[in-house]
Design an enzyme around this catalytic site. Structure first.
Site, PDB file in Angstrom:
ATOM      1  CB  THR A 121      -0.916   0.000   1.247  1.00  0.00           C
ATOM      2  OG1 THR A 121      -1.898  -1.030   1.098  1.00  0.00           O
ATOM      3  CG2 THR A 121      -1.618   1.331   1.423  1.00  0.00           C
ATOM      4  CB  SER A 122       0.976   4.261   0.399  1.00  0.00           C
ATOM      5  OG  SER A 122       1.120   5.626   0.220  1.00  0.00           O
TER       6      SER A 122
END
Length: 306
Positions: free
Chosen positions: A155-156
């Site tokens: 994520t990210s």
């Protein structure tokens, strides 16, 4: 996972924060399978070439499959391995399905992965990516891992590293799933933060993006990993333009058109649309969702074939 949006916004303002780790593992240093307790979040050390000092934790379920799959779970900026372990469902899914999870942690003081240096973007070149892959390579013989079922999800900043691993190590990974990231090498440059890429002004042709991936491992002619990416249309940290750039990159790598072969509206939630570009590339666009897009672990496992 609501925290990671705040983490990235903080990152825009400062680069001096220190990542904090809260470990639930023993202080013992495992050097082999006999030292790794089942169903316990445990740090592994001395797992091979690790030029930047990446740390890694492993979760081996009680009911481990005879030839298990392996998932690498990559934390967000200003996060750490424990945050991904406690903040996602992969540990519980590992208990159900018998696969192993590795939770790497960046050594960088800002808690963000190195996705910008030439070393990390090059096959066996160094950087954080090589440390992660070394942990994977160490785990394979220890637990008789099925080398055709090794995956990365993040994520990210972890999504950006997922793109890096899938691009630079196609011989290691079978598939990746990137949750609010950017294309492979979009952050390339001298600085750990690339505002041009983040704000969606790094735009290339599909051929250019594909050539960058192919250049990461010159001469590689083997199978390319499947790639899935998720992005909110209102992402205020890594702008939505990056979704379209990922489409161009990974469709070119797989030699398919940027025109979807299948479109599924209201995928999981109202306003989310899944675009499939043949069997190996899939993008999910979340209408109105900011950077803080929830990771959908069950759908990620479905993409991995687990």
């Amino acid at each position: 996972l609501a925290k990671f949006d705040i983490h990235f916004i903080i990152y825009l303002k400062t680069s001096s924060s220190t990542s904090k780790t809260t470990s639930t593992s023993s202080s013992a240093t495992p050097t082999g399978t006999n030292n790794i307790p089942r169903a316990t979040y445990t740090e592994i050390t001395n797992f091979g070439t690790n030029p930047t000092g990446v740390r890694a934790w492993i979760y081996v379920p009680q009911n481990l499959a005879a030839k298990p799959a392996l998932i690498v779970g990559l934390h967000w900026c200003h996060g750490d391995a424990n945050a991904f372990y406690t903040g996602t469902q992969f540990k519980y899914l590992a208990d159900q399905k018998g696969f192993i999870v590795i939770y790497p942690q960046t050594p960088n003081s800002d808690g963000c992965w190195d996705v910008h240096t030439n070393e990390t973007l090059t096959h066996n070149g160094g950087g954080d990516s090589l440390g992660i892959v070394s942990a994977v390579r160490w785990t394979i013989p220890q637990f008789n891992v099925d080398t055709s079922r090794i995956f990365a999800v993040g994520t990210s900043s972890g999504a950006m590293m997922t793109n890096v691993l899938i691009g630079a190590y196609p011989d290691v990974f079978a598939a990746g799933s990137a949750n609010a990231g950017v294309p492979f090498a979009c952050f390339q440059g001298p600085d750990s933060w690339n505002a041009a890429c983040a704000t969606g002004t790094v735009v290339k042709t599909a051929q250019q993006w594909g050539d960058i991936v192919r250049g990461a491992y010159p001469g590689y002619t083997g199978k390319r990993p499947k790639m899935q990416f998720w992005h909110g249309t209102n992402d205020q940290v890594l702008y939505y333009t990056n979704f379209g750039e990922e489409v161009k990159q990974w469709t070119n790598v797989h030699g398919v058109s940027t025109t979807p072969t299948k479109t599924t509206t209201n995928y999981i939630f109202s306003g989310w649309t899944r675009y499939d570009y043949g069997p190996n590339v899939s993008g999910i666009s979340a209408q109105g969702v900011p950077h803080d897009i929830q990771l959908q672990a069950a759908q990620v496992l479905e993409w991995f074939g687990l």
